[in-house]
Structure formats: structure tokens, C-alpha cells
Write an enzyme that holds these catalytic residues in place. Structure first.
Site, PDB file in Angstrom:
ATOM      1  CE  LYS A  77     112.960 -23.967  65.218  1.00 42.15           C
ATOM      2  NZ  LYS A  77     113.558 -24.876  64.297  1.00 42.15           N
ATOM      3  CB  CYS A  78     119.103 -16.663  65.218  1.00 44.04           C
ATOM      4  SG  CYS A  78     119.775 -14.998  65.108  1.00 44.04           S
ATOM      5  N   GLY A  79     119.048 -15.850  62.106  1.00 48.65           N
ATOM      6  CA  GLY A  79     119.884 -15.615  60.944  1.00 48.65           C
ATOM      7  C   GLY A  79     121.369 -15.702  61.260  1.00 48.65           C
TER       8      GLY A  79
END
Length: 164
Positions: free
Chosen positions: A35-37
Site C-alpha cells: 500500500k505504498c506509492g
């Protein structure tokens, strides 16, 4: 001594992963998060896996939830996400701590290596990359924002695969 000596780690979906199996291979170890950019880097990591696997290379994904809780899922959820969303085929370990008092021994060894800018020590964010050579020694470290397909990463992998 190699980064793999006396290090025990489990596979993402259970069972022990013997890291000594990677001696003789070039391995890009990456702390990953769903769930990271930077999560789209999974695409380039998988492309590297496909491009170089038959030459003695593998990516090793190491899930970590230490950066703003961006890897909150269970082992099954992480495995499903990586497979369904990015078609990940490279090996993944259990979720571990990469910084602090509970830092996994693998990362205790890795963080001693500095990157091209001179940064050593704590992992700064998800998707920090370490290239481990065939002998089990760390040969390069790359910042999280450095994409897996960046020329300097690919060149380092190529050099290591040509080394005998």
C-alpha cells in the site's frame, strides 16, 4: 562470511527459507509493501526476475510494515495481492522488521552497506534495494526511489552475473 550466514527466515506462506540456497546467485533483496506509492515497482522487479532468472539471478521480496503501516496484510493476503495484481513469481519471505530493536538479522547485515550517496544504516522507506553477489556479499545498495529498471541497477546486476 556472507549476509546469509546464520540467518533464519521463513517463506511468506510458511516453512523455512534456507538463504544459503542463494549462494552462487545474484540476489536483489527488497523490502516491499502493498500500500505504498512505490508499490508499482513490483512490475519492474518481476521484469528483472523474468529477464535474468535463467542467468543465476533472483529478486527476494521481504514484506515490512514499519513505514506508515503500508504492509498490513496477513501472509496469505500479501501473497494474493502480489500474485493477482503484479504477477509476482519471485520468492517472498515472511513479514519482518528492517529497523529498530527487532530488526531481522538479515537486515542487520544488509544495512552496513552504503549506497552511492553514502547512506548506510537504517532503511529509509519501502523498496530499498540491496544487490547481493554470487559470493553472498552485498555489492550495491539503492535508494527506495531508484526504480528496479534504472540503468545503475541493471548495470550492477549485469556486472554481478558476468563475475565468476
Amino acid at each position: 562470511m556472507t549476509v546469509y550466514d546464520a540467518v533464519e527466515i521463513d517463506r511468506l506462506q510458511g516453512g523455512s527459507a534456507d538463504l544459503s540456497q542463494y549462494l552462487g546467485k545474484a540476489v536483489l533483496i527488497v523490502n516491499v509493501a502493498s500500500k505504498c506509492g512505490l508499490t508499482p515497482q513490483y512490475n519492474a522487479l518481476e521484469d528483472l526476475q523474468k529477464q535474468f532468472a535463467d542467468r543465476g539471478f533472483t529478486v527476494l521480496g521481504v514484506p515490512c510494515n514499519q513505514f506508515m503501516g503500508q504492509e498490513p496484510g496477513s501472509a496469505d493476503e500479501i501473497a494474493e495481492f502480489c500474485s493477482a495484481t503484479y504477477g509476482v513469481t519471485f520468492p517472498m519471505t515472511e513479514k519482518v522488521e528492517v529497523n529498530g530493536g527487532e530488526r531481522h538479522p538479515l537486515y542487520a547485515n544488509l544495512v552496513e552497506t552504503a549506497d552511492a550517496e553514502g547512506h548506510s544504516g537504517d532503511i529509509r522507506w519501502n523498496f530499498e534495494k540491496f544487490l547481493v553477489g554470487r559470493s553472498g556479499e552485498v555489492v550495491a545498495r539503492f535508494a527506495p526511489q531508484t526504480t528496479p529498471d534504472a540503468p545503475e541497477v541493471v548495470a550492477a546486476i549485469e556486472r554481478e552475473l558476468q563475475a565468476v
